[in-house]
Scaffold this active site. Structure first.
Site, PDB file in Angstrom:
ATOM      1  N   ASN A 123     -39.429  57.943  49.576  1.00 54.31           N
ATOM      2  CA  ASN A 123     -38.105  58.564  49.436  1.00 54.31           C
ATOM      3  C   ASN A 123     -37.151  57.977  50.454  1.00 54.31           C
ATOM      4  OD1 ASN A 123     -39.657  60.592  51.413  1.00 54.31           O
ATOM      5  ND2 ASN A 123     -37.471  60.786  51.817  1.00 54.31           N
ATOM      6  N   CYS A 124     -35.882  57.910  50.062  1.00 49.73           N
ATOM      7  CA  CYS A 124     -34.829  57.546  51.011  1.00 49.73           C
ATOM      8  C   CYS A 124     -34.091  58.829  51.363  1.00 49.73           C
ATOM      9  CB  CYS A 124     -33.912  56.483  50.419  1.00 49.73           C
ATOM     10  SG  CYS A 124     -33.122  56.962  48.875  1.00 49.73           S
ATOM     11  N   ALA A 125     -32.813  58.744  51.671  1.00 44.56           N
ATOM     12  CA  ALA A 125     -32.082  59.932  52.118  1.00 44.56           C
ATOM     13  C   ALA A 125     -31.890  60.951  51.012  1.00 44.56           C
ATOM     14  CB  ALA A 125     -30.719  59.519  52.680  1.00 44.56           C
TER      15      ALA A 125
END
Length: 616
Positions: free
Chosen positions: A25-27
């Site tokens: 996951n990113c932000a």
């Protein structure tokens, strides 16, 4: 939000936990790869409460959650998802594959880089408040922050190994060899070093990026070779030993210097742009960041950003422009929340606007901006103007992080005016976007958000129906609704409204009398302009830009006068499909805003010359 229930709903629509081969996951987004993509239902994913959007771009499926994404990701991992170190076996274009690799390699280490950069920002503030750099507190915090950058090769080695499919601990050992104190002493001394008669280039690999990625790429092949040649009784110790003994010398002698030269080249280009045309890149980033995020193309800049951080201690490629762009997204959403009388839209826009100002733009982008195309244009103009100011003033970002008002410390550095100019750029972008949205970009929706046409527009359409322009099909084949295209930019009609056709014979002819505006360098796109002023884009295939013109034969060039039925281009449909690309052809009116409506004909078979689009 119930994270467990949301995670369960997502897993059900992606074919179950065993279908997931990779999850990070990113932000704001879950980024996933799968064993069997036919089991993934994007449309059903979009309907899940808590999912803001779902797209497949850059070789990954991206499920947009928002700031709670880490919690959802952990819930999915807790369902029995094993930590995988096998590379994805799916086929894809070179650009998609590279962006997939970059995203998977750099995303896991961003928290460490962000923490290191924020500590450096805190130290700058402390010095401004009177702390002495010789103090023990400063010294301790300084080497803590430096560790995040100096040991970057080891962190990249681990994430690269997990993505490319080799042992992450052996990869970390390779990274450790590049940073070993004995080697760094030899580098400092500068005395010639040889290994088996071959010269070893003395390079300081601390904070480097490209060399270790090349090293792990080599290791994927060497490890498989070592596994093949090692007898089973001694494989346990012979395989890792052979791997290290082969990989590390090759890296020290060949790949390390090569990666260093590549990094130096990237730094040179970045430095040249900053010195000669400092306004250009922030202007372009500020204007086009929404489209880069929509298509996932922003991941392709990660190696450039990391190289800039480790070379200069800052970057001016994406940070300044993306900061302004995010603020502009918030400005547009807040403007809509103030102006609209629609309660549903007011609630959505106000919440999304505040979130966007803080740096998380997906709620504003998918909930407001894309649904009202003039607002998207307002955001792009505001972002470009604010980015231009940021570029002129030399604004830079000192560490990674989602740019927004809450993360302004990432713009605090040795130059105290840097953050001031960043704020001024944000203010410029905010005001420009707000004014454009208020006076130009927003039309009050009637009923629900999906009914975006006003009563006045409906009346105008009826009045002007007789003044219609008919665009005939330039292609023979099956018509497909543009929303079904496997490309978010086309499906969301960001470039313009239109329809798509699946060609049966690989021929494209002129749909009207006019001129050829452009034949794209890679030959897969032709832009036309009719005598009535309709600007038409014919795009052959999805992601076929990666073929670099192969399998395409244009018969016209820029500026040619064309008559309806003239042969424009031929392409090898079978060869393109065998190369792994879709050959569906979006036909789009790029100056859509100049007309009341673009009406696409119903799906079905169409012959060349039959009605494809009706323009009102």
């Amino acid at each position: 939000m119930n994270y467990h229930e949301l995670a369960q709903a997502i897993v059900e629509q992606v074919g179950g936990i065993k279908n997931i081969t990779q999850l990070v996951n990113c932000a704001t987004r879950l980024r996933m790869n799968f064993k069997d993509e036919s089991l993934v239902d994007l449309e059903e994913l979009k309907k899940i409460n808590g999912v803001l959007g779902a797209v497949k771009k850059s070789g990954q499926y991206q499920i947009i959650i928002g700031t709670d994404v880490a919690n959802v990701c952990n819930e999915i991992k807790g369902m029995g998802l094993e930590e995988l170190t096998q590379p994805s076996q799916k086929k894809g274009g070179i650009i998609d594959t590279l962006m997939d690799i970059f995203a998977s390699i750099f995303t896991p280490i961003i928290p460490a880089i962000t923490a290191a950069g924020m500590i450096k920002a805190i130290l700058v503030i402390c010095v401004l408040l009177g702390m002495q750099k010789e103090s023990q507190v400063y010294i301790v915090l300084s080497f803590i922050a430096d560790a995040g950058f100096y040991f970057l090769p080891i962190m990249l080695a681990i994430s690269s190994a997990k993505k490319l499919g080799c042992n992450p601990y052996l990869a970390a050992m390779v990274g450790g060899a590049l940073l070993h104190p004995s080697f760094t002493k030899l580098v400092t001394a500068g005395d010639p070093l040889f290994f088996l008669g071959m010269p070893v280039k003395l390079i300081n690999y601390g904070s480097s990026v490209i060399p270790i990625i090349l090293a792990v790429w080599l290791m994927t092949y060497v490890e498989r070779f070592a596994d093949k040649v090692s007898p089973k009784p001694v494989k346990f110790f012979l395989k890792p030993t052979l791997t290290i003994l082969i990989v590390v010398p090759i890296v020290l002698i060949v790949l390390g210097p090569l990666g260093s030269y590549i990094g130096t080249g990237i730094a040179f280009v970045t430095d040249f742009l900053n010195a000669r045309v400092s306004w250009l890149v922030p202007t372009l980033m500020g204007a086009f960041m929404p489209l880069l995020v929509l298509t996932g193309m922003h991941w392709s800049f990660l190696p450039v950003l990391m190289t800039s951080y480790t070379t200069y201690g800052y970057e001016a490629v994406m940070g300044p422009g993306s900061l302004v762009s995010n603020v502009c997204q918030g400005s547009a959403a807040l403007c809509v929340s103030i102006k609209t009388k629609n309660k549903e839209l007011k609630q959505l826009a106000s919440s999304a606007g505040i979130t966007a100002l803080m740096g998380i733009t997906e709620p504003a982008m998918y909930g407001v901006t894309i649904k009202f195309k003039k607002i998207l244009l307002s955001v792009m103009i505001g972002g470009g103007v604010g980015g231009f100011y940021a570029g002129l003033m030399g604004v830079v970002r000192y560490t990674s992080g989602t740019p927004g008002l809450l993360s302004l410390p990432i713009f605090i550095g040795e130059n105290p005016m840097n953050v001031v100019h960043a704020l001024i750029a944000c203010a410029i972008g905010f005001v420009v976007t707000f004014v454009l949205t208020w006076f130009y970009g927003f039309e009050e929706p009637v009923g629900t958000l999906d009914q975006a046409e006003t009563k006045e527009a409906e009346a105008d359409k009826k009045e002007s129906f007789m003044k219609k322009i008919v665009i005939t099909s330039p292609v023979k084949g099956k018509k497909v609704n543009i929303s079904k295209i496997n490309d978010e930019t086309f499906a969301k009609e960001i470039i313009g409204k239109g329809i798509a056709v699946e060609s049966v014979d690989g021929r494209v002819v002129a749909p009207f009398d006019g001129t050829v505006a452009t034949v794209f360098r890679t030959k897969h796109v032709i832009g036309l302009r009719s005598e009535e002023g309709v600007e038409l884009l014919i795009h052959i295939g999805i992601d076929t830009v990666e073929l670099d013109g192969k399998f395409f034969t244009p018969h016209v060039q820029d500026g040619d006068t064309i008559k309806k039925g003239d042969l424009l281009l031929e392409f090898d449909k079978k060869a393109i499909e065998e190369a792994g690309y879709e050959t569906i052809i979006p036909v789009l009116v790029t100056n859509t805003s100049a007309y009341l409506e673009i009406v696409a004909s119903e799906e079905g078979y169409v012959e060349i010359g039959e009605t494809l689009l009706t323009i009102l």
